[in-house]
Design an enzyme around this catalytic site. Structure first.
Site, PDB file in Angstrom:
ATOM      1  N   ASP A  45      60.231  12.682  23.738  1.00  0.00           N
ATOM      2  CA  ASP A  45      59.124  11.836  24.120  1.00  0.00           C
ATOM      3  C   ASP A  45      57.841  12.660  24.059  1.00  0.00           C
ATOM      4  O   ASP A  45      57.795  13.790  24.553  1.00  0.00           O
ATOM      5  CB  ASP A  45      59.336  11.302  25.537  1.00  0.00           C
ATOM      6  CG  ASP A  45      58.181  10.444  25.998  1.00  0.00           C
ATOM      7  OD1 ASP A  45      58.122   9.277  25.590  1.00  0.00           O
ATOM      8  OD2 ASP A  45      57.343  10.952  26.772  1.00  0.00           O
ATOM      9  N   ILE A  46      56.824  12.138  23.413  1.00  0.00           N
ATOM     10  CA  ILE A  46      55.541  12.834  23.336  1.00  0.00           C
ATOM     11  C   ILE A  46      54.712  12.445  24.561  1.00  0.00           C
ATOM     12  O   ILE A  46      54.410  11.262  24.748  1.00  0.00           O
ATOM     13  CB  ILE A  46      54.792  12.459  22.044  1.00  0.00           C
ATOM     14  CG1 ILE A  46      55.605  12.873  20.822  1.00  0.00           C
ATOM     15  CG2 ILE A  46      53.413  13.111  22.014  1.00  0.00           C
ATOM     16  CD1 ILE A  46      55.874  14.361  20.710  1.00  0.00           C
ATOM     17  N   GLU A 173      36.915  12.695   5.440  1.00  0.00           N
ATOM     18  CA  GLU A 173      37.581  11.444   5.066  1.00  0.00           C
ATOM     19  C   GLU A 173      36.595  10.294   5.061  1.00  0.00           C
ATOM     20  O   GLU A 173      36.655   9.409   4.203  1.00  0.00           O
ATOM     21  CB  GLU A 173      38.731  11.150   6.042  1.00  0.00           C
ATOM     22  CG  GLU A 173      39.609   9.966   5.659  1.00  0.00           C
ATOM     23  CD  GLU A 173      39.130   8.631   6.220  1.00  0.00           C
ATOM     24  OE1 GLU A 173      39.721   7.592   5.892  1.00  0.00           O
ATOM     25  OE2 GLU A 173      38.149   8.629   7.015  1.00  0.00           O
ATOM     26  N   ASP A 202      46.016   7.227  10.888  1.00  0.00           N
ATOM     27  CA  ASP A 202      44.580   7.026  10.951  1.00  0.00           C
ATOM     28  C   ASP A 202      44.306   5.800  11.808  1.00  0.00           C
ATOM     29  O   ASP A 202      44.501   4.675  11.362  1.00  0.00           O
ATOM     30  CB  ASP A 202      44.036   6.834   9.526  1.00  0.00           C
ATOM     31  CG  ASP A 202      42.514   6.768   9.472  1.00  0.00           C
ATOM     32  OD1 ASP A 202      41.883   6.760  10.541  1.00  0.00           O
ATOM     33  OD2 ASP A 202      41.973   6.722   8.359  1.00  0.00           O
ATOM     34  N   ASP A 304      50.629   5.730  23.135  1.00  0.00           N
ATOM     35  CA  ASP A 304      51.901   6.315  23.560  1.00  0.00           C
ATOM     36  C   ASP A 304      53.032   5.940  22.605  1.00  0.00           C
ATOM     37  O   ASP A 304      53.795   6.797  22.136  1.00  0.00           O
ATOM     38  CB  ASP A 304      52.219   5.825  24.976  1.00  0.00           C
ATOM     39  CG  ASP A 304      53.396   6.565  25.608  1.00  0.00           C
ATOM     40  OD1 ASP A 304      53.699   7.692  25.176  1.00  0.00           O
ATOM     41  OD2 ASP A 304      54.008   6.006  26.535  1.00  0.00           O
TER      42      ASP A 304
END
Length: 441
Positions: A45-46, A173, A202, A304
């Site tokens: 999980d980040i 970019e 992005d 998330d």
């Protein structure tokens, strides 16, 4: 994301190949980033708090540098220095690639994780620059922060993937994909051939978010779709940013690409608001390319979920190698509404150029979005009208969506002709639509 260009649709044949689920082999005509072995450890999980901490730092950098982090400005170089310091401390080999645009020096930041097959390189990247009118926290601090935290998670786990992992943060970019074009154009042919895939992120924290998946490489696409299916979150094919972000130079060079997007200045429809929440009739990001694109312009839930999806894709696609199976996919990706407790509807697929009969193990990949799949009866109709039952209704199956691949013995049927997927909703109160489906011969 760079300024809008005329809308374009991605290749439908690639999109339907992505309908094939992990339960059945993906079918495609060209090598892709590959799939992972069943024993692969789950991605971590980040932590949302970590991703938001990076965004806070990027906001502080912009605030201290005339309110932006644009190419050629002090805020951009400070952003690069911040990300590079984190990666250097985590054990990455980092490099700054310089280029010139508009008379100003630009920078790409490239970070390589040690190990993995150098002939099979999986890249994940995002652009780090903002427009001059704002801090660029959603566009594209969100992608940059999530890719950074995923890279740091690789370090914390001391991941030893089969493929070599490379992460990138692109400059300029917003001026027309300048940094990523420079990187791809300056890769030797042999180096390009070693790129197994490029994942682009992005804008992934839009305040009125959608959940869009690039429909380019089918294996990469299905990796993301599988992740969201596991969360019972419907996705849509990404078209707003097609060709407008840093995956485009890679795609044009023949590298398999994919990615995620939460929406920019297109308007959220009522149907999208119904399935994702948020506000219909309002842009996905009302602060797109504006001064109000600050840390207040982020949807935490979308950030998330998308950050975790990035980690899932990096873990999955960097592990193992498979030889893509052969086969030809015939598909239909046009949405067909399924009326609530109404008449059956069909979606046609025209099969041509085949000889003889259909296979005895014909693969039928279906993607039907519905809020109570037990209401649905699904049939495959052969060109002569013969019906093959794929799914019966069930009053006890309250789960969402039918996203799977069926196997049908259609060996008595002539292959060429118009095949149809027929869907009927036999109960009231829940609605849905045929998203896409395909046949593999």
């Amino acid at each position: 994301m760079s300024p809008a260009r005329p809308r374009s649709l991605s290749v439908a044949a690639l999109a339907v190949a992505a309908l094939l689920t992990a339960a059945a082999p993906a079918v495609q005509a060209a090598p892709t980033a590959g799939t992972a072995p069943a024993a692969l450890a789950a991605a971590p999980d980040i932590p949302l708090a970590n991703v938001k901490a990076h965004l806070t730092q990027l906001q502080s950098i912009a605030t201290a540098n005339s309110g932006n982090r644009a190419h050629g400005r002090a805020g951009y170089k400070a952003s690069v220095d911040y990300v590079k310091a984190k990666l250097d401390a985590a054990g990455y080999t980092t490099a700054l690639q310089q280029f010139t645009s508009g008379g100003a020096t630009g920078y790409n930041l490239i970070a390589d994780w040690p190990g993995g097959d150098p002939n099979k390189v999986l890249m994940a990247g995002s652009h780090l620059d903002s427009v001059t009118s704002g801090a660029g926290i959603n566009d594209n601090g969100s992608g940059s922060a999530a890719v950074l935290e995923t890279a740091l998670a690789v370090s914390r786990a001391q991941l030893a993937p089969d493929k070599h992992l490379r992460f990138a943060w692109w400059g300029a970019e917003e001026l027309g994909l300048v940094g990523s074009k420079y990187y791809v154009n300056n890769l030797a042919t042999a180096e390009r051939s070693r790129l197994a895939g490029y994942l682009n992120f992005d804008m992934i924290g839009s305040p009125n978010p959608g959940y869009f998946v690039y429909d380019d490489d089918p294996v990469i696409e299905q990796t993301f779709k599988d992740y969201y299916a596991g969360l019972s979150i419907p996705t849509e094919i990404e078209t707003e940013g097609d060709g407008r972000s840093d995956h485009a130079p890679f795609k044009n060079a023949g590298v398999p690409v994919g990615g995620l997007f939460s929406g920019a200045d297109y308007t959220k429809t009522s149907a999208q608001a119904q399935k994702w929440g948020g506000t219909a009739g309002q842009a996905f990001d009302r602060c797109y390319h504006s001064s109000c694109d600050t840390t207040a312009n982020i949807n935490d839930t979308a950030l998330d979920r998308n950050s975790d999806a990035i980690a899932h894709a990096v873990w999955t696609l960097s592990a193992g190698t498979t030889t893509p199976p052969t086969g030809t996919v015939f598909s239909n990706t046009a949405d067909v509404a399924v009326p609530d407790n109404g008449a059956a509807v069909t979606s046609p697929v025209s099969v041509t150029g085949r000889t003889g009969n259909a296979p005895s193990a014909l693969k039928v990949a279906v993607d039907i979005k519905h809020t109570y799949r037990g209401d649905l009866v699904v049939d495959l109709l052969a060109p002569d009208g013969t019906a093959y039952r794929l799914k019966n209704s069930s009053s006890s199956d309250s789960a969402d969506n039918v996203i799977t691949t069926y196997t049908v013995n259609a060996s008595s049927e002539t292959a060429n002709g118009t095949w149809k997927l027929q869907v009927r909703d036999v109960a009231a109160q829940d609605t849905g639509y045929i998203d896409s489906w395909g046949l593999t011969f």
